[in-house]
Design a protein around this motif. Structure first.
Motif, PDB file in Angstrom:
ATOM      1  N   THR A 115     -11.413  -7.523  -6.469  1.00 52.95           N
ATOM      2  CA  THR A 115     -10.171  -7.001  -7.044  1.00 52.95           C
ATOM      3  C   THR A 115     -10.464  -5.949  -8.113  1.00 52.95           C
ATOM      4  O   THR A 115      -9.837  -4.884  -8.142  1.00 52.95           O
ATOM      5  N   THR A 116     -11.442  -6.247  -8.949  1.00 54.68           N
ATOM      6  CA  THR A 116     -11.831  -5.293  -9.992  1.00 54.68           C
ATOM      7  C   THR A 116     -12.281  -3.966  -9.364  1.00 54.68           C
ATOM      8  O   THR A 116     -11.875  -2.892  -9.805  1.00 54.68           O
ATOM      9  N   SER A 117     -13.103  -4.075  -8.314  1.00 51.77           N
ATOM     10  CA  SER A 117     -13.642  -2.856  -7.687  1.00 51.77           C
ATOM     11  C   SER A 117     -12.560  -2.057  -6.956  1.00 51.77           C
ATOM     12  O   SER A 117     -12.626  -0.832  -6.899  1.00 51.77           O
ATOM     13  N   CYS A 118     -11.568  -2.758  -6.410  1.00 54.06           N
ATOM     14  CA  CYS A 118     -10.447  -2.073  -5.745  1.00 54.06           C
ATOM     15  C   CYS A 118      -9.753  -1.132  -6.731  1.00 54.06           C
ATOM     16  O   CYS A 118      -9.485   0.027  -6.422  1.00 54.06           O
ATOM     17  N   THR A 119      -9.464  -1.673  -7.909  1.00 55.50           N
ATOM     18  CA  THR A 119      -8.777  -0.857  -8.913  1.00 55.50           C
ATOM     19  C   THR A 119      -9.679   0.282  -9.379  1.00 55.50           C
ATOM     20  O   THR A 119      -9.227   1.418  -9.541  1.00 55.50           O
ATOM     21  N   LYS A 120     -10.949  -0.024  -9.579  1.00 55.80           N
ATOM     22  CA  LYS A 120     -11.884   1.024 -10.018  1.00 55.80           C
ATOM     23  C   LYS A 120     -11.901   2.171  -9.005  1.00 55.80           C
ATOM     24  O   LYS A 120     -11.888   3.342  -9.372  1.00 55.80           O
ATOM     25  N   LEU A 121     -11.939   1.795  -7.719  1.00 53.73           N
ATOM     26  CA  LEU A 121     -12.036   2.829  -6.683  1.00 53.73           C
ATOM     27  C   LEU A 121     -10.740   3.631  -6.569  1.00 53.73           C
ATOM     28  O   LEU A 121     -10.776   4.859  -6.411  1.00 53.73           O
ATOM     29  N   ALA A 122      -9.594   2.934  -6.681  1.00 54.22           N
ATOM     30  CA  ALA A 122      -8.302   3.631  -6.627  1.00 54.22           C
ATOM     31  C   ALA A 122      -8.223   4.635  -7.776  1.00 54.22           C
ATOM     32  O   ALA A 122      -7.789   5.782  -7.602  1.00 54.22           O
ATOM     33  N   ARG A 123      -8.683   4.195  -8.926  1.00 51.72           N
ATOM     34  CA  ARG A 123      -8.668   5.066 -10.109  1.00 51.72           C
ATOM     35  C   ARG A 123      -9.623   6.254  -9.931  1.00 51.72           C
ATOM     36  O   ARG A 123      -9.334   7.368 -10.292  1.00 51.72           O
ATOM     37  N   ARG A 141      -5.529 -16.996  -3.015  1.00 48.61           N
ATOM     38  CA  ARG A 141      -5.833 -17.421  -4.393  1.00 48.61           C
ATOM     39  C   ARG A 141      -4.597 -17.247  -5.275  1.00 48.61           C
ATOM     40  O   ARG A 141      -4.045 -16.132  -5.361  1.00 48.61           O
ATOM     41  N   ALA A 142      -4.193 -18.334  -5.916  1.00 50.18           N
ATOM     42  CA  ALA A 142      -3.063 -18.252  -6.840  1.00 50.18           C
ATOM     43  C   ALA A 142      -3.473 -17.303  -7.958  1.00 50.18           C
ATOM     44  O   ALA A 142      -4.576 -17.370  -8.463  1.00 50.18           O
ATOM     45  N   GLY A 143      -2.609 -16.388  -8.301  1.00 45.11           N
ATOM     46  CA  GLY A 143      -2.926 -15.490  -9.408  1.00 45.11           C
ATOM     47  C   GLY A 143      -3.578 -14.187  -8.986  1.00 45.11           C
ATOM     48  O   GLY A 143      -3.769 -13.289  -9.798  1.00 45.11           O
ATOM     49  N   ALA A 144      -3.921 -14.076  -7.707  1.00 46.75           N
ATOM     50  CA  ALA A 144      -4.594 -12.856  -7.253  1.00 46.75           C
ATOM     51  C   ALA A 144      -3.687 -11.631  -7.408  1.00 46.75           C
ATOM     52  O   ALA A 144      -4.117 -10.578  -7.890  1.00 46.75           O
ATOM     53  N   PHE A 145      -2.423 -11.803  -7.009  1.00 53.14           N
ATOM     54  CA  PHE A 145      -1.484 -10.677  -7.093  1.00 53.14           C
ATOM     55  C   PHE A 145      -1.246 -10.282  -8.550  1.00 53.14           C
ATOM     56  O   PHE A 145      -1.210  -9.096  -8.889  1.00 53.14           O
ATOM     57  N   ASP A 146      -1.115 -11.284  -9.424  1.00 50.41           N
ATOM     58  CA  ASP A 146      -0.927 -11.000 -10.849  1.00 50.41           C
ATOM     59  C   ASP A 146      -2.086 -10.192 -11.416  1.00 50.41           C
ATOM     60  O   ASP A 146      -1.905  -9.259 -12.188  1.00 50.41           O
ATOM     61  N   GLN A 147      -3.284 -10.586 -11.009  1.00 49.24           N
ATOM     62  CA  GLN A 147      -4.483  -9.895 -11.508  1.00 49.24           C
ATOM     63  C   GLN A 147      -4.478  -8.435 -11.049  1.00 49.24           C
ATOM     64  O   GLN A 147      -4.712  -7.518 -11.838  1.00 49.24           O
ATOM     65  N   LEU A 148      -4.174  -8.226  -9.762  1.00 47.89           N
ATOM     66  CA  LEU A 148      -4.159  -6.855  -9.238  1.00 47.89           C
ATOM     67  C   LEU A 148      -3.062  -6.038  -9.927  1.00 47.89           C
ATOM     68  O   LEU A 148      -3.275  -4.884 -10.291  1.00 47.89           O
ATOM     69  N   ILE A 188      -5.714   1.367  -0.695  1.00 47.62           N
ATOM     70  CA  ILE A 188      -6.781   0.363  -0.767  1.00 47.62           C
ATOM     71  C   ILE A 188      -6.195  -1.041  -0.596  1.00 47.62           C
ATOM     72  O   ILE A 188      -5.249  -1.419  -1.285  1.00 47.62           O
ATOM     73  N   VAL A 189      -6.749  -1.786   0.362  1.00 46.36           N
ATOM     74  CA  VAL A 189      -6.239  -3.127   0.660  1.00 46.36           C
ATOM     75  C   VAL A 189      -7.229  -4.179   0.168  1.00 46.36           C
ATOM     76  O   VAL A 189      -8.364  -4.252   0.644  1.00 46.36           O
ATOM     77  N   ASP A 190      -6.787  -4.971  -0.797  1.00 48.81           N
ATOM     78  CA  ASP A 190      -7.607  -6.068  -1.311  1.00 48.81           C
ATOM     79  C   ASP A 190      -7.316  -7.309  -0.468  1.00 48.81           C
ATOM     80  O   ASP A 190      -6.155  -7.628  -0.220  1.00 48.81           O
ATOM     81  N   THR A 191      -8.354  -7.971   0.000  1.00 49.17           N
ATOM     82  CA  THR A 191      -8.136  -9.175   0.811  1.00 49.17           C
ATOM     83  C   THR A 191      -8.656 -10.393   0.051  1.00 49.17           C
ATOM     84  O   THR A 191      -9.336 -10.256  -0.957  1.00 49.17           O
ATOM     85  N   SER A 192      -8.390 -11.557   0.576  1.00 47.22           N
ATOM     86  CA  SER A 192      -8.818 -12.749  -0.148  1.00 47.22           C
ATOM     87  C   SER A 192     -10.272 -13.057   0.168  1.00 47.22           C
ATOM     88  O   SER A 192     -10.798 -12.684   1.209  1.00 47.22           O
ATOM     89  N   GLY A 193     -10.907 -13.749  -0.749  1.00 46.26           N
ATOM     90  CA  GLY A 193     -12.279 -14.202  -0.490  1.00 46.26           C
ATOM     91  C   GLY A 193     -12.259 -15.704  -0.318  1.00 46.26           C
ATOM     92  O   GLY A 193     -11.214 -16.339  -0.328  1.00 46.26           O
TER      93      GLY A 193
END
Ligand code: GDP
Length: 296
Positions: A115-123, A141-148, A188-193
Motif C-alpha cells: 500500500t505504501t509503495s502504491c502511493t509512492k508510485l502514484a505520486r 484486511r480491515a483498515g486497508a481502504f482507510d490506510q490507502l 494503480i490497483v492495490d490488492t490484498s496480501g
C-alpha cells in the motif's frame, strides 16, 4: 547485515587485494572467497553466488594475463561487472505512456509494503506529469481502504474504494472503469496480501488481473525476505505473473540479497526500491547505478 555493510565488505576485499604488494593468484582467490561469503551472508542465493565466483575467475585468468596488463583494473572491472550482472534481468521493464490509461496492479504478501509503495508510485508519476490515481481492491484486511485513503489524501491523489463491497474483483473493475472514463493515465490497483502464499490469494490475483487487464503487474518484496525469496517469487510468477519488482525497506536492517536473487529466479527487473516510510522515499532502480552506489 545492512546493504551498506555488504558494499563496504566487498569494497574492502577488493582494495585489500589491489593495494597489497603481492597480487598473486592465492590472494585473488581469497578476495573472491570473501566477496562470496559476504553475498551469502546477505542472503543472495547460493547458486547465484557460485556462478558469480566462476564468472569472476574466468574473467581474471591469472595464467593468461599478459605481463603488461593492469591486474588491479581487470579485477575491479570483473567484480563490478559481475555484481551488475547479478541484478540485471536482461528484460526491459514496462513504462507508462502519456495520453492513455496505464493500469498497474500490485501484488505481494501482507506487510511487504504494498500500500505504501502504491502511493509512492502514484505520486512519482504524478510529479512527472501523469494524471495518476489509486484503486483499493484490498477488501480482505480491515483498515486497508482507510490506510490507502489517508496516504492518497496526503499525496493529493484521487482514489477509489468501498467500505461495503466485499468482492475485490468488483471493486477493482469499478475503480479502473471509472478512472479510465475520467481519462486518468496511471491507474494503480492495490490488492490484498496474505501472511503466506495461499491458493485463495493467487486465485484472487488472477481474477483481478482478468477483470482489469493490467499493463503491468508489480510484485512487492520486503528486503528482509531472505532465502525464501526465490521460492516465493517463483510461486507468484507461476500463478499470477508479474512484470516488475519493487524491493521495499532497503533502508532497514537487511541487505536484501534474497530479494535481489528474485530477479535472477524470475528474470524480472527491479523497477524501484523503497528507501523509507515517507512518500518520497522511492528511488528508480538501475543495475549499474545501484552497484556503483553499493560500492561507494
Ligand atoms: P502492505 O500490507 O503490503 O500493504 O504493507 P504496508 O504498505 O502497510 O507497509 C507495511 C509497513 O512497512 C508500514 O509500516 C510501512 O510504513 C512500512 N514500509 C513500507 N515501505 C517501506 C520502506 O521502504 N522503508 C521502511 N523503513 N518502511 C517501509
Amino acid at each position: 547485515m545492512v546493504l551498506q555493510d555488504l558494499g563496504r565488505r566487498i569494497n574492502a576485499a577488493v582494495s585489500d587485494l589491489t593495494r597489497s604488494s603481492n597480487l598473486d593468484e592465492k590472494a585473488f582467490d581469497a578476495m573472491v572467497k570473501e566477496i562470496c561469503n559476504a553475498l551469502v551472508e546477505a542472503d543472495v542465493n547460493i547458486k547465484l553466488v557460485a556462478s558469480l565466483r566462476t564468472a569472476i575467475k574466468r574473467k581474471v585468468n591469472f595464467k593468461e594475463l599478459a605481463p603488461g596488463v593492469n591486474k588491479k583494473r581487470v579485477i575491479q572491472k570483473a567484480v563490478y561487472d559481475e555484481l551488475v550482472e547479478l541484478v540485471n534481468p536482461h528484460d526491459k521493464a514496462f513504462t507508462p505512456k502519456k495520453g492513455k490509461p496505464n493500469v498497474i496492479m500490485f501484488v505481494g504478501l501482507q506487510g511487504s509494503g504494498k500500500t505504501t509503495s502504491c502511493t509512492k508510485l502514484a505520486r512519482w508519476y504524478q510529479a512527472r506529469g501523469f494524471k495518476s490515481c489509486l484503486v483499493c481492491a484490498d477488501t480482505f484486511r480491515a483498515g486497508a481502504f482507510d490506510q490507502l485513503k489517508q496516504n492518497a489524501t496526503k499525496a493529493k491523489i484521487p482514489y477509489y474504494g468501498s467500505l461495503t463491497q466485499t468482492d475485490p474483483v468488483a471493486v477493482a473493475r469499478e475503480g479502473v472503469d471509472k478512472f479510465k472514463k475520467e481519462r486518468f493515465e496511471v491507474i494503480i490497483v492495490d490488492t490484498s496480501g496474505r501472511h503466506r502464499q495461499e491458493a485463495d490469494l493467487f486465485n484472487e490475483m488472477v481474477q483481478i488481473q482478468e477483470a482489469v487487464k493490467p499493463d503491468d503487474t508489480i510484485m512487492v518484496l520486503d528486503a528482509s525476505i531472505g532465502q525464501q525469496a526465490e521460492a516465493q517469487s517463483r510461486a507468484f510468477k507461476d500463478s499470477a505473473g508479474f512484470g516488475s519488482i519493487i524491493i521495499t525497506k532497503t533502508d532497514g536492517a537487511a541487505a536484501g540479497g534474497g530479494a535481489i536473487s528474485a530477479v535472477a529466479a524470475t528474470r524480472t527487473p527491479i523497477v524501484f526500491i523503497g528507501t523509507g516510510e515517507h512518500m518520497l522515499d522511492l528511488e528508480r532502480f538501475q543495475p549499474q547505478a545501484f552497484i556503483s552506489k553499493l560500492l561507494g
